[in-house]
Design a protein around this motif. Structure first.
Motif, PDB file in Angstrom:
ATOM      1  N   MET A   9      -3.624  -5.345  -6.710  1.00  0.00           N
ATOM      2  CA  MET A   9      -4.267  -4.091  -6.322  1.00  0.00           C
ATOM      3  C   MET A   9      -3.195  -3.072  -5.970  1.00  0.00           C
ATOM      4  N   THR A  10      -3.504  -1.815  -6.125  1.00  0.00           N
ATOM      5  CA  THR A  10      -2.581  -0.780  -5.738  1.00  0.00           C
ATOM      6  C   THR A  10      -2.535  -0.735  -4.217  1.00  0.00           C
ATOM      7  N   LEU A  11      -1.362  -1.004  -3.664  1.00  0.00           N
ATOM      8  CA  LEU A  11      -1.244  -1.004  -2.218  1.00  0.00           C
ATOM      9  C   LEU A  11      -0.908   0.385  -1.703  1.00  0.00           C
ATOM     10  N   ARG A  31      -6.292   5.506   2.892  1.00  0.00           N
ATOM     11  CA  ARG A  31      -7.327   5.544   1.850  1.00  0.00           C
ATOM     12  C   ARG A  31      -7.607   4.161   1.270  1.00  0.00           C
ATOM     13  N   LEU A  32      -6.742   3.191   1.580  1.00  0.00           N
ATOM     14  CA  LEU A  32      -6.927   1.818   1.095  1.00  0.00           C
ATOM     15  C   LEU A  32      -7.312   0.855   2.205  1.00  0.00           C
ATOM     16  N   GLU A  33      -7.719   1.384   3.352  1.00  0.00           N
ATOM     17  CA  GLU A  33      -8.032   0.534   4.508  1.00  0.00           C
ATOM     18  C   GLU A  33      -9.010  -0.587   4.164  1.00  0.00           C
ATOM     19  N   GLU A  35      -9.793  -1.941   1.254  1.00  0.00           N
ATOM     20  CA  GLU A  35      -9.197  -2.912   0.333  1.00  0.00           C
ATOM     21  C   GLU A  35      -8.188  -3.806   1.037  1.00  0.00           C
ATOM     22  N   TYR A  58      -6.392  -3.847   9.259  1.00  0.00           N
ATOM     23  CA  TYR A  58      -5.569  -2.711   8.871  1.00  0.00           C
ATOM     24  C   TYR A  58      -5.281  -1.783  10.050  1.00  0.00           C
TER      25      TYR A  58
END
Length: 133
Positions: A9-11, A31-33, A35, A58
């Motif tokens: 996944m894009t971290l 913005r990825l919290e 995920e 997170y």
């Protein structure tokens, strides 16, 4: 644009290093919290299922990273890159390496301390107790 991939996944994705700061890193990670909590901070159950951690979240990681990048401990700070061309990439790789090591030592066990498997005289010493499962 530089992208760090971790577990497929894009971290993190940061498009500029101008004015690099922990707040820029945090805004990219925020913005990825969901995920990160649901796909990265997972632990393995005794039945070999991977489920979201009850210990690692997170929000806590973000707060800890902020403190370690800005204040540090004993004069040491977490390296988040430099304000030079592509300097942020080193900071992102450092975060990815830290998370990978954390997964190996603690997250995958949902433990709050690293495990110490040091043997002394062929036995596990009492000093290991804090890190034992």
């Amino acid at each position: 644009m530089k992208i760090i991939l971790l577990l497929g996944m894009t971290l993190l994705s940061v498009t500029t290093c101008s004015g690099l700061s922990i707040s820029k890193i945090n805004s990219e990670m925020d913005r990825l919290e969901n995920e990160i909590d649901s796909k990265l901070f997972l632990y393995e159950t005794p039945s070999f299922q991977w489920v979201p951690s009850t210990v690692y979240k997170y929000a806590d990681f973000r707060e800890s990273l902020y403190v370690m990048a800005t204040e540090g401990v004993a004069g040491k700070k977490f390296y988040i890159g430099e304000d030079v061309t592509n300097g942020h990439v080193y900071g992102l790789v450092n975060i990815a390496a830290f998370l990978a090591q954390s997964m190996k030592e603690t997250i995958k066990y949902d433990a709050c301390d690293e495990n110490s498997w040091d043997l002394v005289g062929g036995k596990y010493p009492l000093s290991n107790a804090c890190g034992q499962l």
